[in-house]
Design a protein around this motif. Structure first.
Motif, short mmCIF file in Angstrom:
data_model
loop_
_atom_site.label_atom_id
_atom_site.label_comp_id
_atom_site.label_asym_id
_atom_site.label_seq_id
_atom_site.Cartn_x
_atom_site.Cartn_y
_atom_site.Cartn_z
N VAL A 117 1.04 -1.51 -0.17
CA VAL A 117 -0.21 -0.31 0.36
C VAL A 117 1.11 0.98 0.20
CG1 VAL A 117 -1.91 1.42 1.57
CG2 VAL A 117 -2.26 -1.28 1.02
N ILE A 118 1.96 1.32 1.00
CA ILE A 118 3.10 2.45 0.76
C ILE A 118 3.89 2.21 -0.89
CG2 ILE A 118 5.25 3.43 1.73
CD1 ILE A 118 4.08 2.21 4.67
N ALA A 119 3.42 1.63 -1.41
CA ALA A 119 4.48 2.10 -2.70
C ALA A 119 3.46 2.34 -3.35
CB ALA A 119 5.03 0.03 -3.26
N ASP A 120 2.05 2.05 -3.32
CA ASP A 120 0.75 2.20 -4.16
C ASP A 120 1.11 3.69 -4.07
OD1 ASP A 120 -0.64 1.27 -7.05
OD2 ASP A 120 -2.07 2.04 -5.00
N LYS A 121 0.47 4.39 -3.10
CA LYS A 121 0.43 5.75 -2.06
C LYS A 121 1.89 5.71 -3.01
CE LYS A 121 -2.11 5.93 1.49
NZ LYS A 121 -1.96 6.03 3.41
N PHE A 131 3.43 5.46 -5.91
CA PHE A 131 3.74 5.59 -7.66
C PHE A 131 2.88 6.67 -7.44
CE2 PHE A 131 0.53 3.90 -10.78
CZ PHE A 131 2.08 3.65 -11.10
N ALA A 132 1.54 6.45 -6.66
CA ALA A 132 0.29 7.69 -7.41
C ALA A 132 0.85 8.97 -7.34
CB ALA A 132 -0.70 6.85 -6.16
N LEU A 133 1.20 9.30 -6.68
CA LEU A 133 2.18 10.54 -6.10
C LEU A 133 3.12 11.06 -7.00
CD1 LEU A 133 2.70 10.45 -2.27
CD2 LEU A 133 0.96 12.40 -3.59
N ALA A 134 3.95 9.77 -7.29
CA ALA A 134 5.62 9.88 -8.40
C ALA A 134 4.90 10.54 -9.86
CB ALA A 134 6.05 9.11 -8.73
N LEU A 135 3.59 9.20 -9.83
CA LEU A 135 3.08 9.94 -11.12
C LEU A 135 2.13 11.27 -11.37
CD1 LEU A 135 2.42 8.26 -13.68
CD2 LEU A 135 0.17 7.72 -13.10
N LEU A 136 1.60 11.22 -10.42
CA LEU A 136 0.36 12.49 -10.95
C LEU A 136 1.62 13.89 -10.70
CD1 LEU A 136 -1.68 14.15 -9.96
CD2 LEU A 136 -1.52 14.27 -7.44
N TYR A 137 2.89 13.91 -10.18
CA TYR A 137 3.72 14.74 -10.23
C TYR A 137 4.43 14.88 -11.03
CZ TYR A 137 7.85 17.47 -8.91
OH TYR A 137 8.70 19.23 -8.57
N ALA A 138 4.85 13.96 -12.08
CA ALA A 138 5.34 13.73 -13.85
C ALA A 138 4.16 14.63 -14.72
CB ALA A 138 5.65 12.07 -14.68
N GLU A 139 2.90 14.46 -14.48
CA GLU A 139 2.54 15.17 -15.08
C GLU A 139 2.19 16.64 -14.79
OE1 GLU A 139 -1.18 13.29 -16.86
OE2 GLU A 139 -1.53 11.96 -15.19
N TYR A 179 9.00 2.35 -8.75
CA TYR A 179 7.40 2.11 -8.38
C TYR A 179 6.71 1.27 -9.09
CZ TYR A 179 8.65 5.58 -4.79
OH TYR A 179 9.13 6.45 -4.19
N THR A 180 7.52 0.83 -10.92
CA THR A 180 6.12 0.03 -11.67
C THR A 180 7.55 -0.67 -12.12
OG1 THR A 180 7.66 1.74 -13.58
CG2 THR A 180 5.02 2.05 -12.51
#
Length: 219
Positions: free
Chosen positions: A83-87, A89-97, A109-110
């Motif tokens: 769950v921590i890894a998924d959070k 990942f979500a934050l890092a992907l959002l930052y990429a956008e 994280y992928t």
């Protein structure tokens, strides 16, 4: 996470972004958290992530964006690292956008299984020419064993970008958004597995489920 992240890469290898609201115009716009300089032909660098509660790696989002990530963790201790890894990942992907695909920390994280597909999503013109402001909210997290991948953990979450606005990376001006109102609220489910070194990584992303089917995702 566009139509979904505007729509989202999370939305079924389909990217997390923003939509609907007033933006802050600027003569020369640069997302906060980005470096002042950028080498020719190279991606701009960013400040390092800030370690938060429960080991979350918070990217350096600027003051023009508020990201809400619940502190929830599962009762099953063996699922917590996933769950921590998924959070993260979500934050890092959002930052990429947020950075117009000028930051690549999400790749850590992928798995290679989905990395190229996400990279293609992030290279789309509406990602590379836009940023966003306002508030992004994650909510209603849950975790459970995946039904088809042995040892896989599914992490589901709601995503709400109804209080954010897409902006031009060049000017900072608002960008027209025609996303249907209900598509600003949806649920995504990521599948994570543990690699040989013990690291949990996202290996698959199920298609997004939108409101009203994902009724809990709309406040």
């Amino acid at each position: 996470m566009r139509g979904t992240l505007r729509g989202s890469c999370l939305a079924g290898v389909a990217l997390l972004t923003a939509a609907c609201a007033a933006a802050h115009p600027a003569q020369k716009f640069r997302p906060e958290g980005a470096s002042q300089t950028q080498g020719s032909g190279t991606a701009a660098t960013s400040a390092p992530s800030r370690t938060g509660a429960h080991g979350l790696a918070w990217p350096p989002f600027g003051s023009n964006l508020h990201v809400i990530m619940p502190g929830w963790l599962p009762a099953t201790r063996s699922q917590i690292p996933a769950v921590i890894a998924d959070k993260n990942f979500a934050l890092a992907l959002l930052y990429a956008e947020y950075r117009g695909n000028r930051d690549h920390r999400w790749q850590a994280y992928t798995s290679t299984r989905i990395r190229s597909a996400l990279a293609r999503q992030l290279s789309a013109r509406d990602v590379t020419t836009e940023s966003f402001t306002g508030t992004i909210r994650f909510s209603h997290l849950s975790a459970f064993p995946d039904s088809s991948i042995k040892g896989g953990i599914d992490v589901a979450q709601c995503f709400d970008n109804s209080h954010s606005a897409n902006t031009s990376l060049r000017t900072g001006q608002p960008v027209s958004d025609k996303t249907p109102a209900d598509q600003h609220y949806y649920q995504t489910t990521n599948v994570l597995t543990r690699s040989g070194d013990g690291t949990w990584r996202v290996v698959s992303i199920y298609p997004a489920v939108y409101y009203p089917q994902a009724r809990e995702c709309k406040p």
